[in-house]
Design an enzyme around this catalytic site. Sequence first.
Site, PDB file in Angstrom:
ATOM      1  CG  ASP A 272      -2.028   0.886   1.256  1.00 11.67           C
ATOM      2  OD1 ASP A 272      -2.080   1.744   0.370  1.00 11.67           O
ATOM      3  OD2 ASP A 272      -2.886   0.784   2.166  1.00 11.67           O
ATOM      4  N   GLY A 311      -5.252   3.324  -7.877  1.00 13.71           N
ATOM      5  CA  GLY A 311      -5.506   3.523  -9.308  1.00 13.71           C
ATOM      6  C   GLY A 311      -4.767   4.714  -9.893  1.00 13.71           C
ATOM      7  CG  ASP A 332      -9.219   3.214   1.308  1.00 17.72           C
ATOM      8  OD1 ASP A 332      -8.419   3.129   0.365  1.00 17.72           O
ATOM      9  OD2 ASP A 332      -8.882   3.140   2.497  1.00 17.72           O
TER      10      ASP A 332
HETATM   11  C1  GLA Z   1      -5.384   2.250   2.853  1.00 14.80           C
HETATM   12  C2  GLA Z   1      -5.902   1.124   1.970  1.00 14.80           C
HETATM   13  C3  GLA Z   1      -6.948   0.343   2.745  1.00 14.80           C
HETATM   14  C4  GLA Z   1      -6.339  -0.210   4.020  1.00 14.80           C
HETATM   15  C5  GLA Z   1      -5.763   0.925   4.850  1.00 14.80           C
HETATM   16  C6  GLA Z   1      -4.978   0.406   6.040  1.00 14.80           C
HETATM   17  O1  GLA Z   1      -6.354   3.203   3.134  1.00 14.80           O
HETATM   18  O2  GLA Z   1      -6.430   1.627   0.777  1.00 14.80           O
HETATM   19  O3  GLA Z   1      -7.453  -0.710   1.949  1.00 14.80           O
HETATM   20  O4  GLA Z   1      -5.346  -1.131   3.678  1.00 14.80           O
HETATM   21  O5  GLA Z   1      -4.875   1.727   4.076  1.00 14.80           O
HETATM   22  O6  GLA Z   1      -4.359   1.420   6.758  1.00 14.80           O
END
Ligand code: GLA
Length: 508
Positions: A272, A311, A332
């Site tokens: 991430d 994305g 998200d």
């Molecule tokens: C980001 C990701 C989420 C999750 C959080 C965890 O926002 O997009 O899917 O993994 O981090 O902190």
Amino acid sequence: MQFKRTLLSCSLLLAGALACLQAQTDVGGVWRIHTERPDGSTHDVFLNLAQNGSAVTGTVIDNYHPRKIVNGAFAAGKLHVEINTWRQIVKTYEGTLTGRRLELTISEKETPGSKPSDPSKVTAEPSTEEATRPPAKLPIPELHDLPDNGLARTPPMGWNSWNHFAGRVTDATVRATADRIVATGMKAAGYIYVNIDDTWEAGRDAEGNILTNKKFPNMKGLADYVHSKGLKIGIYSSPGPFTCGGYEGSYGHEEQDAKTYAAWGIDYLKYDWCSAGEIYHDTDMRPVYQKMGDALQASGRPIVFSLCQYGKADVWTWGTKVGGNLWRTTDDIADHWKSLEEIGFSQAKIAEFVQPGHWNDPDMLEVGNGGMTNDEYRVHMTLWALLSAPLLAGNDLDKMSDATLKILTNPDLIAIDQDQAAHHAKRTALEGNTEVWTREMNDGAAVVALFNRDDQAKQVTATWSKIGLTAGAKARNLWTQEDVNLAGDSYTATVPKHGVVLLRLGKG
Ligand code: GLA
């Protein structure tokens, strides 16, 4: 730092006790809030404040990301600072300056789809601007195309801890989830990966090895347990120094972390972007992800590589080249209709980038989390299946209703999602708030979804000649499991508000 000046002026101003007192109440400067979480990990947030009269401006810096103070004041020893964080959550730091310490309460105001944290009491102490700055960018590797790792021939299916448990996930949650996946029949339906999202990490040992926090006392033992159920286990990290939750990331330890995951028996990594965005540019994303792709492939264990950078930088055009098996295509998801609608209905335009082993990921499922109706969750599942999206349940499997389980394990929906040919979904008709989507299946059949995005029930018509299909005399409604008689060139159904009717057409 303001206090050095303060002390100097205090010692000089023997007669100016009042002036001294006033100067001490200037809150300008950098303050560090150092917290130790109950799981034993630590986290720093900085306030970089400037005071003008009673007005306070500046930034709050978390994970190296500065957020502007939108409302700040300091008067009579009391500080009030507000920032806007993600999903429009307003976060407030409020408290008193006592000597060289700020005793603060942090609170958050709830917004739709947000998970505000409980108010917390913290102490801020003087710090330096240097401490707030991110480390230097690591050398950017030359680009090359990674070989296909042979994994995820169909979209990954399983469960992920974030949507329901967020920071509350523990070893016990993961074990219980693995048990429930088996006991509920989800495993038999194809749900195999049990993925731990953010908040499992602690710091590093003297050799730089990543450590787990108190919530995960034995990651290898946990992986063994999940494997003993015939399931696979996933984990989470970031190319930045911190994850989005402010835990330890893989920055500068990419190869080492990949080896650790392999040694623990990890089968899946969600990687991430988070604080990497404070160090690298978006144009560095491909080489930065390539670095972990290489590290995973060199780790000696097959590990599904899940890219999560929301994305950006048209990831669907290069995700495969960095060894990615799936890549997030959006911000998200949240457990409400607006979020689902925005994400789900915007994905057809990039459907062509999907191919076996390499999937668009419009984020994890919210089915069963309680913020939507079952009609809305059926729309969720239908879109994800049509899009060949990963099916990662995100609910509490211990408290799952029969309706939720039925939605998640509908075999006809799973068959669409997992169809080997991975033909691309198309939006073939659009009228007002209603849409018709179609997708061809490996065996030559077609599926047709009649969606109603309106706030009231609507009639939706699919006209075969207009959407390029020939239909036989019979179809199957995949949500009601009923046969449907067809006649003529079209089919009309009354579709509930925020609902879908999904048909599988027999051959024409
Ligand atoms: C980001 C990701 C989420 C999750 C959080 C965890 O926002 O997009 O899917 O993994 O981090 O902190």
